[in-house]
Design a protein around this motif. Structure first.
Motif, PDB file in Angstrom:
ATOM      1  N   HIS A  56       0.831  -1.205   0.000  1.00 46.72           N
ATOM      2  CA  HIS A  56       0.000   0.000   0.000  1.00 46.72           C
ATOM      3  C   HIS A  56       0.869   1.261   0.000  1.00 46.72           C
ATOM      4  O   HIS A  56       0.616   2.210  -0.753  1.00 46.72           O
ATOM      5  CB  HIS A  56      -0.917   0.006   1.229  1.00 46.72           C
ATOM      6  N   LEU A  57       1.889   1.263   0.844  1.00 50.69           N
ATOM      7  CA  LEU A  57       2.784   2.425   0.893  1.00 50.69           C
ATOM      8  C   LEU A  57       3.535   2.591  -0.423  1.00 50.69           C
ATOM      9  O   LEU A  57       3.723   3.722  -0.903  1.00 50.69           O
ATOM     10  CB  LEU A  57       3.771   2.275   2.058  1.00 50.69           C
ATOM     11  N   ARG A  58       3.945   1.494  -1.029  1.00 53.92           N
ATOM     12  CA  ARG A  58       4.659   1.571  -2.305  1.00 53.92           C
ATOM     13  C   ARG A  58       3.771   2.183  -3.385  1.00 53.92           C
ATOM     14  O   ARG A  58       4.221   3.012  -4.180  1.00 53.92           O
ATOM     15  CB  ARG A  58       5.117   0.168  -2.716  1.00 53.92           C
ATOM     16  N   THR A  59       2.490   1.798  -3.389  1.00 53.63           N
ATOM     17  CA  THR A  59       1.567   2.352  -4.374  1.00 53.63           C
ATOM     18  C   THR A  59       1.491   3.869  -4.243  1.00 53.63           C
ATOM     19  O   THR A  59       1.506   4.599  -5.237  1.00 53.63           O
ATOM     20  CB  THR A  59       0.169   1.751  -4.205  1.00 53.63           C
ATOM     21  N   MET A  60       1.419   4.353  -2.990  1.00 56.61           N
ATOM     22  CA  MET A  60       1.279   5.792  -2.779  1.00 56.61           C
ATOM     23  C   MET A  60       2.579   6.537  -3.054  1.00 56.61           C
ATOM     24  O   MET A  60       2.573   7.626  -3.632  1.00 56.61           O
ATOM     25  CB  MET A  60       0.766   6.064  -1.367  1.00 56.61           C
ATOM     26  N   VAL A  61       3.701   5.967  -2.658  1.00 53.26           N
ATOM     27  CA  VAL A  61       4.990   6.601  -2.933  1.00 53.26           C
ATOM     28  C   VAL A  61       5.221   6.681  -4.445  1.00 53.26           C
ATOM     29  O   VAL A  61       5.690   7.703  -4.964  1.00 53.26           O
ATOM     30  CB  VAL A  61       6.134   5.835  -2.234  1.00 53.26           C
ATOM     31  N   ASP A  62       4.877   5.608  -5.146  1.00 57.60           N
ATOM     32  CA  ASP A  62       5.028   5.616  -6.606  1.00 57.60           C
ATOM     33  C   ASP A  62       4.098   6.629  -7.271  1.00 57.60           C
ATOM     34  O   ASP A  62       4.350   7.066  -8.406  1.00 57.60           O
ATOM     35  CB  ASP A  62       4.753   4.226  -7.177  1.00 57.60           C
ATOM     36  N   ALA A  63       3.002   6.988  -6.564  1.00 58.56           N
ATOM     37  CA  ALA A  63       2.072   7.981  -7.106  1.00 58.56           C
ATOM     38  C   ALA A  63       2.526   9.406  -6.817  1.00 58.56           C
ATOM     39  O   ALA A  63       1.850  10.366  -7.204  1.00 58.56           O
ATOM     40  CB  ALA A  63       0.675   7.761  -6.533  1.00 58.56           C
ATOM     41  N   GLY A  64       3.654   9.561  -6.120  1.00 59.91           N
ATOM     42  CA  GLY A  64       4.204  10.891  -5.900  1.00 59.91           C
ATOM     43  C   GLY A  64       4.138  11.397  -4.477  1.00 59.91           C
ATOM     44  O   GLY A  64       4.573  12.522  -4.205  1.00 59.91           O
ATOM     45  N   PHE A  65       3.638  10.591  -3.545  1.00 60.54           N
ATOM     46  CA  PHE A  65       3.569  11.014  -2.150  1.00 60.54           C
ATOM     47  C   PHE A  65       4.916  10.816  -1.468  1.00 60.54           C
ATOM     48  O   PHE A  65       5.653   9.861  -1.757  1.00 60.54           O
ATOM     49  CB  PHE A  65       2.517  10.195  -1.380  1.00 60.54           C
ATOM     50  N   GLU A  66       5.233  11.708  -0.536  1.00 57.30           N
ATOM     51  CA  GLU A  66       6.316  11.434   0.401  1.00 57.30           C
ATOM     52  C   GLU A  66       5.849  10.313   1.329  1.00 57.30           C
ATOM     53  O   GLU A  66       4.641  10.129   1.540  1.00 57.30           O
ATOM     54  CB  GLU A  66       6.651  12.682   1.218  1.00 57.30           C
ATOM     55  N   LEU A  67       6.789   9.588   1.910  1.00 60.43           N
ATOM     56  CA  LEU A  67       6.400   8.474   2.777  1.00 60.43           C
ATOM     57  C   LEU A  67       5.526   8.947   3.934  1.00 60.43           C
ATOM     58  O   LEU A  67       4.517   8.325   4.259  1.00 60.43           O
ATOM     59  CB  LEU A  67       7.641   7.755   3.313  1.00 60.43           C
ATOM     60  N   TRP A  68       5.902  10.077   4.548  1.00 59.08           N
ATOM     61  CA  TRP A  68       5.117  10.567   5.681  1.00 59.08           C
ATOM     62  C   TRP A  68       3.707  10.936   5.252  1.00 59.08           C
ATOM     63  O   TRP A  68       2.749  10.751   6.014  1.00 59.08           O
ATOM     64  CB  TRP A  68       5.811  11.734   6.371  1.00 59.08           C
ATOM     65  N   GLN A  69       3.565  11.446   4.032  1.00 62.01           N
ATOM     66  CA  GLN A  69       2.229  11.759   3.535  1.00 62.01           C
ATOM     67  C   GLN A  69       1.420  10.490   3.318  1.00 62.01           C
ATOM     68  O   GLN A  69       0.223  10.432   3.646  1.00 62.01           O
ATOM     69  CB  GLN A  69       2.334  12.542   2.218  1.00 62.01           C
ATOM     70  N   ALA A  70       2.054   9.477   2.768  1.00 61.44           N
ATOM     71  CA  ALA A  70       1.369   8.201   2.549  1.00 61.44           C
ATOM     72  C   ALA A  70       0.912   7.596   3.875  1.00 61.44           C
ATOM     73  O   ALA A  70      -0.206   7.069   3.982  1.00 61.44           O
ATOM     74  CB  ALA A  70       2.296   7.224   1.819  1.00 61.44           C
ATOM     75  N   VAL A  71       1.785   7.695   4.888  1.00 63.94           N
ATOM     76  CA  VAL A  71       1.431   7.156   6.205  1.00 63.94           C
ATOM     77  C   VAL A  71       0.254   7.923   6.796  1.00 63.94           C
ATOM     78  O   VAL A  71      -0.706   7.334   7.303  1.00 63.94           O
ATOM     79  CB  VAL A  71       2.646   7.209   7.150  1.00 63.94           C
ATOM     80  N   ARG A  72       0.303   9.236   6.728  1.00 63.43           N
ATOM     81  CA  ARG A  72      -0.782  10.037   7.302  1.00 63.43           C
ATOM     82  C   ARG A  72      -2.084   9.820   6.547  1.00 63.43           C
ATOM     83  O   ARG A  72      -3.171   9.764   7.145  1.00 63.43           O
ATOM     84  CB  ARG A  72      -0.400  11.507   7.323  1.00 63.43           C
ATOM     85  N   ALA A  73      -1.996   9.693   5.231  1.00 63.64           N
ATOM     86  CA  ALA A  73      -3.200   9.433   4.442  1.00 63.64           C
ATOM     87  C   ALA A  73      -3.811   8.097   4.842  1.00 63.64           C
ATOM     88  O   ALA A  73      -5.023   7.987   5.080  1.00 63.64           O
ATOM     89  CB  ALA A  73      -2.857   9.437   2.955  1.00 63.64           C
ATOM     90  N   GLY A  74      -2.974   7.067   4.924  1.00 66.54           N
ATOM     91  CA  GLY A  74      -3.475   5.738   5.259  1.00 66.54           C
ATOM     92  C   GLY A  74      -4.019   5.649   6.667  1.00 66.54           C
ATOM     93  O   GLY A  74      -5.084   5.058   6.902  1.00 66.54           O
ATOM     94  N   THR A  75      -3.315   6.245   7.637  1.00 69.78           N
ATOM     95  CA  THR A  75      -3.775   6.154   9.018  1.00 69.78           C
ATOM     96  C   THR A  75      -5.013   7.006   9.255  1.00 69.78           C
ATOM     97  O   THR A  75      -5.846   6.674  10.106  1.00 69.78           O
ATOM     98  CB  THR A  75      -2.663   6.563  10.000  1.00 69.78           C
ATOM     99  N   THR A  76      -5.168   8.100   8.510  1.00 70.12           N
ATOM    100  CA  THR A  76      -6.383   8.906   8.634  1.00 70.12           C
ATOM    101  C   THR A  76      -7.593   8.127   8.121  1.00 70.12           C
ATOM    102  O   THR A  76      -8.654   8.107   8.765  1.00 70.12           O
ATOM    103  CB  THR A  76      -6.242  10.226   7.855  1.00 70.12           C
ATOM    104  N   ALA A  77      -7.448   7.466   6.975  1.00 73.29           N
ATOM    105  CA  ALA A  77      -8.541   6.647   6.451  1.00 73.29           C
ATOM    106  C   ALA A  77      -8.851   5.493   7.393  1.00 73.29           C
ATOM    107  O   ALA A  77     -10.027   5.166   7.632  1.00 73.29           O
ATOM    108  CB  ALA A  77      -8.178   6.126   5.062  1.00 73.29           C
ATOM    109  N   TYR A  78      -7.810   4.886   7.954  1.00 71.83           N
ATOM    110  CA  TYR A  78      -7.993   3.785   8.906  1.00 71.83           C
ATOM    111  C   TYR A  78      -8.725   4.271  10.158  1.00 71.83           C
ATOM    112  O   TYR A  78      -9.654   3.613  10.643  1.00 71.83           O
ATOM    113  CB  TYR A  78      -6.632   3.205   9.276  1.00 71.83           C
ATOM    114  N   SER A  79      -8.316   5.415  10.684  1.00 64.64           N
ATOM    115  CA  SER A  79      -8.963   5.945  11.895  1.00 64.64           C
ATOM    116  C   SER A  79     -10.434   6.257  11.635  1.00 64.64           C
ATOM    117  O   SER A  79     -11.286   6.029  12.502  1.00 64.64           O
ATOM    118  CB  SER A  79      -8.232   7.201  12.372  1.00 64.64           C
ATOM    119  N   TYR A  80     -10.727   6.780  10.460  1.00 59.31           N
ATOM    120  CA  TYR A  80     -12.124   7.018  10.086  1.00 59.31           C
ATOM    121  C   TYR A  80     -12.900   5.717  10.106  1.00 59.31           C
ATOM    122  O   TYR A  80     -14.007   5.637  10.664  1.00 59.31           O
ATOM    123  CB  TYR A  80     -12.205   7.651   8.703  1.00 59.31           C
TER     124      TYR A  80
END
Length: 215
Positions: free
Chosen positions: A120-144
């Motif tokens: 999942h992180l690789r998909t987001m990093v390959d899409a242009g996200f910084e790793l920290w952005q990918a983590v925050r995006a994923g954990t925000t969706a998870y928390s929701y």
């Protein structure tokens, strides 16, 4: 009590079955031991306390989600990946009474989740996200997802059950002096599937707006 041989897997399976019958508050090592026909101290060979058991239960829940096809990084875009994964997570949690309470904050006892997380992180990093952005995006969706399911199970312990006191019509009558709040009940306490996906897509849109990222 008998001399039935038990292991961690059997204890966790029994605990998850009992969870659907009695809920998290009613789940105790004593009740699990009785179901397994062993003495309660026998369980402490495998789990030092109830939290250790909950960690194993959450791990088993996740493994079952994988067996049932929890979406990995197969959708074409990171947006659909987030939606697919969290929709699958919600479906898996709803299989258990108090599923979100058991799963939330648990420490997995294996590394079964690492492969999916890495992908999942690789998909987001390959899409242009910084790793920290990918983590925050994923954990925000998870928390929701975890918060949504926790509230949903507070009203509906199981998908085919509803706690007393959540009748929409009765609520509207009690709040007749507040017409907007009264009318909102028909949305707040219904349409869970539609509201969940709509909220998830609001989060995805927010991630796009704040961080960008290629489709």
């Amino acid at each position: 009590m008998g001399t039935t041989k038990i292991d961690r897997s059997r204890v966790a399976d029994t605990a998850l079955r009992l969870l659907n019958e009695v809920g998290l508050d009613g789940l105790s090592l004593r009740a699990i031991a009785k179901e397994l026909d062993v003495k309660a101290p026998a369980l402490y060979w495998h789990f030092k306390d109830k939290q250790a058991l909950l960690d194993e239960m959450a791990t088993v829940m996740y493994r079952r989600m994988l067996d049932e096809g929890l979406p990995g990084p197969t959708p074409d875009s990171w947006q659909e990946q987030l939606v697919a994964y969290n929709s699958g997570l919600r479906a898996g949690l709803l299989r258990y009474r108090d599923g979100a309470k058991v799963y939330g904050g648990a420490k997995f006892t294996g590394t079964d989740h690492a492969d999916g997380l890495e992908s999942h992180l690789r998909t987001m990093v390959d899409a242009g996200f910084e790793l920290w952005q990918a983590v925050r995006a994923g954990t925000t969706a998870y928390s929701y997802t975890m918060g949504f399911v926790s509230e949903e199970q507070g009203v509906r312990p199981m998908p085919d059950q509803q706690r007393e006191g959540f009748d929409i019509g009765e609520r509207a009558e009690r709040m007749a002096r507040y017409p907007l709040a009264a009318a909102a009940g028909a949305e707040i306490f219904a349409h869970y599937d539609e509201r969940f996906e709509d909220g998830l897509r609001l989060i995805v849109a927010g991630i796009e707006a704040r961080y960008g990222g290629r489709t």
